[in-house]
Design a protein around this motif. Structure first.
Motif, short mmCIF file in Angstrom:
data_model
loop_
_atom_site.label_atom_id
_atom_site.label_comp_id
_atom_site.label_asym_id
_atom_site.label_seq_id
_atom_site.Cartn_x
_atom_site.Cartn_y
_atom_site.Cartn_z
N GLY A 30 0.93 -1.10 -0.07
CA GLY A 30 -0.03 0.08 -0.16
C GLY A 30 0.77 1.27 -0.07
O GLY A 30 0.50 2.26 -0.72
N ALA A 44 1.85 3.69 -3.43
CA ALA A 44 1.64 5.23 -3.17
C ALA A 44 2.90 5.99 -3.71
O ALA A 44 2.85 7.24 -4.14
N THR A 81 -1.50 3.08 9.22
CA THR A 81 -1.89 3.46 7.89
C THR A 81 -2.83 2.59 7.30
O THR A 81 -2.89 1.34 7.46
N ARG A 82 -3.72 2.89 6.42
CA ARG A 82 -4.70 2.17 6.07
C ARG A 82 -4.22 1.38 4.81
O ARG A 82 -4.32 1.87 3.72
N THR A 83 -3.76 0.12 4.83
CA THR A 83 -3.17 -0.80 3.95
C THR A 83 -3.77 -2.14 4.45
O THR A 83 -4.15 -2.34 5.43
N ASN A 89 -7.49 -3.50 12.59
CA ASN A 89 -8.49 -2.38 12.44
C ASN A 89 -9.44 -2.16 13.39
O ASN A 89 -9.77 -0.90 13.83
N SER A 121 -5.70 6.80 11.73
CA SER A 121 -4.66 6.39 10.67
C SER A 121 -4.50 7.23 9.25
O SER A 121 -5.54 8.31 9.16
N ASP A 122 -3.70 6.94 8.84
CA ASP A 122 -3.23 8.03 7.50
C ASP A 122 -3.45 7.21 6.30
O ASP A 122 -3.58 5.88 6.53
N SER A 123 -3.61 7.75 5.20
CA SER A 123 -3.70 7.02 3.92
C SER A 123 -2.36 6.91 3.59
O SER A 123 -1.27 7.75 3.89
N PRO A 124 -1.95 5.85 2.55
CA PRO A 124 -0.81 5.71 1.99
C PRO A 124 -0.17 6.81 1.29
O PRO A 124 0.81 7.19 1.01
N GLU A 125 -1.21 7.57 0.64
CA GLU A 125 -0.87 8.73 -0.16
C GLU A 125 -0.39 9.82 0.81
O GLU A 125 0.72 10.38 0.42
N HIS A 126 -0.89 9.98 1.84
CA HIS A 126 -0.27 10.89 3.06
C HIS A 126 1.42 10.63 3.22
O HIS A 126 2.13 11.20 3.47
#
Length: 263
Positions: free
Chosen positions: A16, A20, A182-184, A192, A202-207
């Motif tokens: 993930g 990104a 992180t959300r992966t 989760n 949690s953060d996004s992989p993009e972040h």
């Protein structure tokens, strides 16, 4: 370091966070050597990018896989090595499978170190180069249910810090980025649910990927992501008993989801 027009080795590219990072590098006109174990996942990632990059199907946990990666890097003269490889297992240590334990230590710590050692002759001959290790908040805070994962990430943080100092007289930047949750797909459903029960953000992989680009640009040797996670990292270093007490109070919740994960 600006990644534009640089040649980047990205290990763990199909995960993930790795995928990104690949997209951020692609958008900035870097040329990327994408490393992953799944041929299908690598081709899917390559097809999702705007530009053409090298796909390397290899397992960094094998001598042959590491040698394959190094030979490709020798041909293409990499400028940056980003280690985004990682596996996680949420389980009480007393119940953890020994094979899974070894896999975490190998994938998260030992194999990246061995690969890095092989790559150093290529990177140190450059006037400017970089190594980026993706760690974790759990590389600074020992958390129940994640003992082996924490051990691997503590080790990666220590390795990175020592290498930063060892290579200080060279042109190689050595950086450590520690994301929080992180959300992966690295997270099981139990992880989760645990994060939700504990109120963890949690953060996004993009972040995280943007933070990697920013760390490289600003030569940030050590960066921790998220609030209050940054505070907890500092507290655990200065007043570990405070963090210890807070986590011990949460043991009933942690045990509930760890036991559910083992069912």
């Amino acid at each position: 370091m600006d990644v534009s027009n640089k040649t980047v080795l990205l290990v763990g590219a199909t995960g993930g966070i790795g995928a990104a990072i690949a997209k951020q590098l692609d958008q900035r006109n870097a040329y990327v050597l994408l490393v992953g174990r799944s041929e299908q996942a690598l081709h899917a990632l390559g097809a999702s990018l705007q530009h053409q990059h090298s796909l390397i199907q290899a397992d960094i946990n094998s001598v042959e896989g590491r040698q394959q990666i190094v030979e490709q890097c020798q041909r293409q003269a990499i400028d940056i090595y980003i280690n985004a490889a990682g596996v996680m297992d949420f389980q009480l240590f007393s119940q953890q499978d020994s094979d899974r334990l070894q896999q975490m230590i190998n994938t998260n710590l030992l194999s990246p170190m061995l690969l890095c050692q092989l790559l150093l002759p290529l990177l140190t001959q450059k006037s400017s180069a970089a190594i980026v290790n993706i760690g974790s908040t759990f590389g600074s805070i020992g958390h129940p249910g994640f003992a082996v994962y924490c051990a691997s990430k503590f080790g990666l943080r220590g390795f990175t810090e020592a290498l930063q100092r060892e290579l200080a007289s060279t042109g190689v930047q050595v950086l450590y980025l520690a994301p929080r949750a992180t959300r992966t797909d690295l997270n099981s459903s139990a992880v989760n649910q645990l994060n939700e029960a504990l109120g963890n953000s949690s953060d996004s992989p993009e972040h995280v990927a943007l933070a990697v680009i920013s760390a490289l640009k600003g030569n940030r040797r050590q960066q921790f992501m998220g609030w209050p996670e940054k505070l907890f990292v500092r507290l655990n270093g200065l007043c570990p008993n405070l963090v210890h007490g807070a986590l011990v109070k949460k043991l009933p919740i942690i045990f509930r989801y760890a036991n559910k994960n083992s069912e």
